[in-house]
Design a protein around this motif. Structure first.
Motif, short mmCIF file in Angstrom:
data_model
loop_
_atom_site.label_atom_id
_atom_site.label_comp_id
_atom_site.label_asym_id
_atom_site.label_seq_id
_atom_site.Cartn_x
_atom_site.Cartn_y
_atom_site.Cartn_z
N UNK A 67 17.55 -7.62 -51.94
CA UNK A 67 16.75 -7.01 -50.87
C UNK A 67 16.37 -5.56 -51.16
N UNK A 68 16.56 -5.10 -52.39
CA UNK A 68 16.15 -3.76 -52.81
C UNK A 68 16.76 -2.67 -51.93
N UNK A 69 18.00 -2.87 -51.50
CA UNK A 69 18.71 -1.85 -50.73
C UNK A 69 18.53 -1.93 -49.23
N UNK A 70 17.69 -2.82 -48.75
CA UNK A 70 17.53 -2.97 -47.30
C UNK A 70 18.80 -3.55 -46.71
N UNK A 71 19.12 -3.13 -45.49
CA UNK A 71 20.29 -3.63 -44.77
C UNK A 71 19.79 -4.39 -43.55
N UNK A 72 20.42 -5.52 -43.28
CA UNK A 72 20.06 -6.36 -42.15
C UNK A 72 21.24 -6.40 -41.18
N UNK A 88 16.51 1.48 -47.01
CA UNK A 88 17.61 2.04 -47.81
C UNK A 88 17.89 3.52 -47.54
N UNK A 89 16.86 4.34 -47.45
CA UNK A 89 17.09 5.77 -47.22
C UNK A 89 17.65 6.04 -45.83
N UNK A 90 17.22 5.27 -44.85
CA UNK A 90 17.74 5.41 -43.49
C UNK A 90 19.21 4.97 -43.44
N UNK A 121 14.13 -0.82 -37.80
CA UNK A 121 14.87 0.27 -37.17
C UNK A 121 14.52 1.63 -37.76
N UNK A 122 14.48 2.63 -36.88
CA UNK A 122 14.33 4.00 -37.36
C UNK A 122 15.21 4.99 -36.59
#
Length: 139
Positions: A67-72, A88-90, A121-122
């Protein structure tokens, strides 16, 4: 939306990590409703692209290698399950909050297409007072 950390206690859950009554989030719902926070069920009826906030006990945190660093995140409330996607950065910037909070309020843009519903999400706030929630974390 006027989201802020909530601090309520469910006495039975606090003592034993179980409840014989309503879901933990039901205890928070009056304040969440006043703050414009939607339930998981309500999210499914809202328009794609709308800015929303939702809340729940975090029952799964996943960061698949593909997922290229994405979190679910999988959040559970008294009406069902909602999903949040964290860039990822968030995640890096808010890791302690996201990993360390048993419950979260998540704000972002709703993706509601083809029967799939999630929040990009942000913003995050802790949902304090729900005690420890057993989550399945893969990060």
């Amino acid at each position: 939306m006027r989201c802020r950390p909530l601090k309520r206690r469910s006495p039975d859950y606090e003592a034993m990590n179980l409840t014989t009554g309503p879901h933990l989030l039901a205890h928070f719902r009056p304040q969440l409703k006043r703050d414009g926070v939607f339930t998981a069920k309500q999210l499914t009826k809202l328009a794609n692209g709308r800015r929303v906030a939702t809340a729940g006990a975090v029952i799964v945190r996943q960061r698949p290698g593909t997922a290229k660093g994405f979190v679910f995140l999988t959040l559970e409330d008294e009406t069902g399950i909602s999903q949040a996607i964290v860039k990822p950065d968030l995640f890096r910037d808010h890791r302690a909050l996201i990993v360390g909070s048993p419950g979260l309020i998540v704000e972002g843009v709703l993706q509601n297409e083809d029967g799939q519903c999630s929040v990009r999400a942000d913003k995050f706030w802790p949902l304090d007072g729900i005690g420890e929630v057993a989550s399945h974390d893969f990060h």
